[in-house]
Motif scaffolding. Structure first.
Motif, mmCIF file in Angstrom:
data_model
loop_
_atom_site.group_PDB
_atom_site.id
_atom_site.type_symbol
_atom_site.label_atom_id
_atom_site.label_comp_id
_atom_site.label_asym_id
_atom_site.label_seq_id
_atom_site.Cartn_x
_atom_site.Cartn_y
_atom_site.Cartn_z
ATOM 1 N N HIS A 1 -10.058 70.244 82.259
ATOM 2 C CA HIS A 1 -8.868 70.546 83.060
ATOM 3 C C HIS A 1 -7.617 69.951 82.417
ATOM 4 O O HIS A 1 -6.581 70.604 82.299
ATOM 5 N N ALA B 1 -10.167 69.417 94.214
ATOM 6 C CA ALA B 1 -11.073 70.479 94.631
ATOM 7 C C ALA B 1 -12.460 69.931 94.977
ATOM 8 O O ALA B 1 -13.339 70.685 95.367
ATOM 9 N N ILE C 1 -4.897 72.656 91.274
ATOM 10 C CA ILE C 1 -6.339 72.824 91.485
ATOM 11 C C ILE C 1 -7.133 71.817 90.661
ATOM 12 O O ILE C 1 -8.245 72.082 90.237
ATOM 13 N N TRP D 1 -2.005 75.298 88.035
ATOM 14 C CA TRP D 1 -3.211 74.740 87.432
ATOM 15 C C TRP D 1 -3.397 73.286 87.867
ATOM 16 O O TRP D 1 -4.494 72.860 88.210
#
Length: 131
Positions: A25, A129, A124, A121
């Motif tokens: 991520h 999450a 999340i 982006w």
């Protein structure tokens, strides 16, 4: 995008620093930041009339965006992935045109679009999450 793909994409555009410990991520976030930095660099070069630096920065920004597009999983991502693919295509074309026409507004537009996608982006993030 898996960690290996993100790491290779970041390295492929000449990124420096220790990215090997970053999560997948975070690596994607770094790609957005790198593209935004290159667009800002191109804008500065454009304003100074430095065509070589402008071209180099735009080439790197386009390469990053191309890697972001290539990493999309159109099967799992469905309509969202398709829309992102189309937006990445648009941004690449916009950067090419802006560079050729010395269009600062075009660079600003792409910079803003990248910032909006990056913000989404970041919204999340895996820790938010639950994973």
């Amino acid at each position: 995008m898996n960690a290996s793909q993100a790491l290779n994409a970041y390295r492929s555009v000449g990124a420096h620093g220790a990215v090997t410990d970053a999560s997948p991520h975070r690596l994607v976030t770094m790609l957005f930041e790198g593209a935004m930095d290159r667009v800002a660099t191109a804008r500065g070069a454009m304003e100074r009339g430095d065509r070589q630096a402008q071209g180099e920065a735009l080439g790197k920004a386009i390469a990053i965006i191309d890697n972001l597009r290539a990493s999309l999983d159109l099967q799992q991502g469905g309509e969202l992935a398709e829309r992102l693919r189309d937006l990445y295509d648009y941004m690449e074309t916009r950067l090419l045109t802006a560079g050729q026409e010395r269009d600062v507004a075009g660079l600003s537009e792409v910079h803003g679009l990248l910032g909006e996608i990056r913000a989404g982006w970041e919204g999340i993030a895996p820790e938010r999450a639950g994973g």
